[in-house]
Design a protein around this motif. Sequence first.
Motif, PDB file in Angstrom:
ATOM      1  N   ASP A 147      -9.615 -42.902  -4.806  1.00  0.00           N
ATOM      2  CA  ASP A 147      -8.399 -43.729  -4.799  1.00  0.00           C
ATOM      3  C   ASP A 147      -7.395 -43.187  -4.006  1.00  0.00           C
ATOM      4  O   ASP A 147      -6.660 -42.384  -4.498  1.00  0.00           O
ATOM      5  CB  ASP A 147      -8.010 -44.233  -6.003  1.00  0.00           C
ATOM      6  CG  ASP A 147      -7.029 -45.156  -5.942  1.00  0.00           C
ATOM      7  OD1 ASP A 147      -6.063 -45.248  -4.763  1.00  0.00           O
ATOM      8  OD2 ASP A 147      -6.631 -45.823  -6.838  1.00  0.00           O
ATOM      9  N   PHE A 148      -7.432 -43.512  -2.699  1.00  0.00           N
ATOM     10  CA  PHE A 148      -6.329 -42.788  -1.616  1.00  0.00           C
ATOM     11  C   PHE A 148      -4.983 -43.100  -2.089  1.00  0.00           C
ATOM     12  O   PHE A 148      -4.112 -42.009  -1.957  1.00  0.00           O
ATOM     13  CB  PHE A 148      -6.316 -43.549  -0.102  1.00  0.00           C
ATOM     14  CG  PHE A 148      -6.060 -42.322   0.695  1.00  0.00           C
ATOM     15  CD1 PHE A 148      -6.426 -41.228   0.675  1.00  0.00           C
ATOM     16  CD2 PHE A 148      -5.095 -42.668   1.731  1.00  0.00           C
ATOM     17  CE1 PHE A 148      -5.989 -40.183   1.571  1.00  0.00           C
ATOM     18  CE2 PHE A 148      -4.427 -41.738   2.640  1.00  0.00           C
ATOM     19  CZ  PHE A 148      -5.021 -40.594   2.581  1.00  0.00           C
ATOM     20  N   ALA A 149      -4.597 -44.273  -2.777  1.00  0.00           N
ATOM     21  CA  ALA A 149      -3.200 -44.250  -3.161  1.00  0.00           C
ATOM     22  C   ALA A 149      -2.719 -43.560  -4.419  1.00  0.00           C
ATOM     23  O   ALA A 149      -1.601 -42.988  -4.222  1.00  0.00           O
ATOM     24  CB  ALA A 149      -3.039 -46.019  -3.488  1.00  0.00           C
ATOM     25  N   ALA A 150      -3.846 -43.515  -5.210  1.00  0.00           N
ATOM     26  CA  ALA A 150      -3.620 -42.467  -6.338  1.00  0.00           C
ATOM     27  C   ALA A 150      -3.516 -41.143  -5.980  1.00  0.00           C
ATOM     28  O   ALA A 150      -2.477 -40.549  -6.443  1.00  0.00           O
ATOM     29  CB  ALA A 150      -4.582 -42.787  -7.351  1.00  0.00           C
ATOM     30  N   ILE A 151      -4.103 -40.827  -4.892  1.00  0.00           N
ATOM     31  CA  ILE A 151      -4.270 -39.367  -4.499  1.00  0.00           C
ATOM     32  C   ILE A 151      -2.694 -39.160  -3.832  1.00  0.00           C
ATOM     33  O   ILE A 151      -2.284 -38.091  -4.186  1.00  0.00           O
ATOM     34  CB  ILE A 151      -5.140 -38.944  -3.486  1.00  0.00           C
ATOM     35  CG1 ILE A 151      -6.532 -38.921  -4.356  1.00  0.00           C
ATOM     36  CG2 ILE A 151      -5.041 -37.630  -2.762  1.00  0.00           C
ATOM     37  CD1 ILE A 151      -7.757 -38.925  -3.362  1.00  0.00           C
ATOM     38  N   LEU A 152      -2.304 -39.860  -2.973  1.00  0.00           N
ATOM     39  CA  LEU A 152      -0.750 -39.831  -2.121  1.00  0.00           C
ATOM     40  C   LEU A 152       0.192 -39.852  -3.177  1.00  0.00           C
ATOM     41  O   LEU A 152       1.089 -39.127  -2.977  1.00  0.00           O
ATOM     42  CB  LEU A 152      -0.690 -41.259  -1.272  1.00  0.00           C
ATOM     43  CG  LEU A 152      -1.602 -41.057   0.018  1.00  0.00           C
ATOM     44  CD1 LEU A 152      -0.942 -42.196   0.890  1.00  0.00           C
ATOM     45  CD2 LEU A 152      -1.011 -39.832   0.761  1.00  0.00           C
TER      46      LEU A 152
END
Length: 170
Positions: A147-152
């Motif tokens: 989940d890219f948003a969570a990683i960011l």
Amino acid sequence: MITKTMQNAINKQINAELWSAYLYLAMSMEAEAKAFKGVANWFFVQWLEEQDHARIFQNYMNSIGAKVILHPIDKVETEWDSPLEMFKETLKHEKDVTEMINGLVHLAMSEGDYATLSRLQWFVDEQVEEEENARDLIDDFSRAGKDFAAILELDARLGKREHSKPEPLK
Ligand code: FEO
């Protein structure tokens, strides 16, 4: 009175702390190269902390009139696939460091070296924290998955970490 064996063991530990610093600097640079600026910041703070650990042992050796000997620092890995891989290696490494500190504690106890034993207590407590931090971050990055948003969001959080002097250096 500190024995030669104990002095050698502490000098070896100073080298291990500086090697740890170098490992985390390599992780910081790798995270920077992969555009994880927050992760890079977290490991940069870790590089400073490991130098603090070496400094605490150096100060202790100097204060008891023992000679600090700086040995060469071995090469470190420079590539990891992801922040998760970095934190997994961090936990593995910190478990090794805990074993090294425990080894010093055993030696100090067997030699009846109470001054060194007292100095080591801070490191025993610090290792609990070091392992917990790495474990928590493995959990966080595992949960984030792809989940890219969570990683960011995680990266932004790690970007806020600041270095503060540890209690023995204040
Ligand atoms: Fe110096 Fe991360 O233990």
